[in-house]
Scaffold this active site. Structure first.
Site, PDB file in Angstrom:
ATOM      1  CB  ILE A 147      -0.946  -0.009   1.207  1.00  0.00           C
ATOM      2  CG1 ILE A 147      -1.916  -1.184   1.110  1.00  0.00           C
ATOM      3  CG2 ILE A 147      -1.716   1.311   1.285  1.00  0.00           C
ATOM      4  CD1 ILE A 147      -2.688  -1.449   2.386  1.00  0.00           C
ATOM      5  N   PRO A 200       0.704  -2.001   9.336  1.00  0.00           N
ATOM      6  CG  PRO A 200       2.086  -3.904   9.465  1.00  0.00           C
ATOM      7  CD  PRO A 200       2.061  -2.469   8.967  1.00  0.00           C
ATOM      8  NE  ARG A 228      -5.039  -4.084  10.098  1.00  0.00           N
ATOM      9  CZ  ARG A 228      -5.312  -4.111   8.811  1.00  0.00           C
ATOM     10  NH1 ARG A 228      -5.691  -3.003   8.200  1.00  0.00           N
ATOM     11  NH2 ARG A 228      -5.212  -5.223   8.120  1.00  0.00           N
ATOM     12  CG  ASP A 252     -10.783   3.450   4.617  1.00  0.00           C
ATOM     13  OD1 ASP A 252     -11.974   3.729   4.387  1.00  0.00           O
ATOM     14  OD2 ASP A 252     -10.288   2.327   4.395  1.00  0.00           O
ATOM     15  CD  GLU A 257     -12.232   0.101  11.446  1.00  0.00           C
ATOM     16  OE1 GLU A 257     -12.817  -0.887  10.949  1.00  0.00           O
ATOM     17  OE2 GLU A 257     -11.257   0.639  10.920  1.00  0.00           O
ATOM     18  CG  HIS A 276     -11.806  -0.719   7.293  1.00  0.00           C
ATOM     19  ND1 HIS A 276     -11.353  -1.268   8.480  1.00  0.00           N
ATOM     20  CD2 HIS A 276     -10.903  -1.112   6.348  1.00  0.00           C
ATOM     21  CE1 HIS A 276     -10.248  -1.963   8.260  1.00  0.00           C
ATOM     22  NE2 HIS A 276      -9.958  -1.880   6.983  1.00  0.00           N
TER      23      HIS A 276
END
Length: 317
Positions: A147, A200, A228, A252, A257, A276
């Site tokens: 990413i 991550p 994350r 995002d 969450e 997300h």
């Protein structure tokens, strides 16, 4: 060998997966309706399966996830010990779609699209907001995997100077000025216009963006997070947006969450929040890439070759 595919795939895609090891038995289940009984007896499971469904599976040899976030699975008792099943993820499938989401979200904040969209609904012709630019600015990318590197390439193509931070030192590709480790974070932050978190869940990545590191950023810096949620202290981020210390944020992922309804970040100025969705596996490009990874790992496992994306149980990725 029995393979359980807990994925949304059509007949042609199942045929493709079967070609990796035609003599094996294959069964497809809707992951939303998957029960533990469906998993019993499977030697290999690919796709999305809950931790509850994995409890006590004695035959499992390999779990191939169809997403990148594997840290919660790596902590399960099932994957501990020398004889534990192997765990692989779908890292490498999401860099294109997530990096496009990041660039789009950054432009949304920079170019005041939210404000002008609200003005359009009012039929108002207000030109007081001055749009910002990516060109000529500096970006710091935290987490330089699939990413982060895809985002760096796109930002470089738009005329932005990119610096990257990763877990271990490495040479810089031609689209990045330099690559550093986290030890250099405090020194680098004051120079940056954009700070993008693509990390991550792993030791040393929790709340990297906090009151201290935000204080080191120049006024007007824009923060992005697609890695994350735990990488950011969202109370500190919210305070910095309301005070005007930061110029904006594109988020995002959050912790927890979903973001609680009463969290001040929802209404923070110049904050663009998406639920997300930057790397949904159902999107065409990542779905195709995931299937390719699954096929290669089924083939490699069948042939006794090393697997792609083998998760380091200690690190979680």
């Amino acid at each position: 060998m029995k393979v359980l595919a807990a994925m949304q795939i059509n007949d042609e895609e199942l045929k493709m997966l079967k070609s990796a090891a035609p003599e094996w038995e294959y069964e497809v289940k809707d992951p939303a309706k998957l029960h533990r009984d469906d998993c019993v007896g499977a030697d290999i499971i690919v796709g999305t399966v809950s931790a509850r469904c994995l409890e006590g599976l004695e035959d499992l040899q390999l779990l191939q996830l169809d997403f990148a976030g594997s840290d919660n699975y790596a902590r399960l008792p099932l994957f501990q010990g020398e004889d534990a099943p192997l765990l692989t993820n779908a890292s490498g499938a999401f860099g294109v779609t997530i990096s496009e989401h990041m660039v789009g979200g950054l432009l949304y904040v920079l170019r005041n699209f939210d404000y002008y969209g609200s003005q359009q609904k009012l039929h108002a012709w207000d030109r007081d907001r001055i749009p910002g630019l990516i060109y000529g600015k500096k970006a710091l990318v935290l987490g330089f995997g699939d990413i982060g590197s895809n985002f760096a390439m796109r930002m470089n193509a738009l005329g932005c100077s990119v610096t990257a931070i990763k877990r271990t030192a490495a040479d810089a590709p031609d689209y990045v000025e330099s690559v550093h480790t986290m030890e250099d974070l405090d020194e680098l932050l004051p120079e940056m216009d954009f700070v993008a978190c693509c990390m991550p869940n792993a030791p040393g990545t929790e709340k990297v963006i906090n009151e201290h590191t935000i204080g080191l950023m120049k006024e007007g810096t824009i923060v992005l997070n697609v890695g994350r949620g735990k990488a950011i202290d969202y109370n500190a981020l919210s305070d910095a947006l309301y005070s005007g210390k930061l110029g904006g944020a594109m988020i995002d992922v959050t912790d927890p969450e979903p973001l609680p309804e009463d969290h001040p970040l929802w209404d923070a100025p110049n904050c663009f929040i998406t639920p997300h969705v930057s790397g949904l596996s159902a999107q065409e490009d990542p779905h195709r890439r995931i299937l390719d990874i699954v096929w290669r790992n089924l083939k490699n496992y069948h042939d006794g070759l090393p697997l792609e994306n083998l998760v380091n149980i200690k690190l979680g990725y």
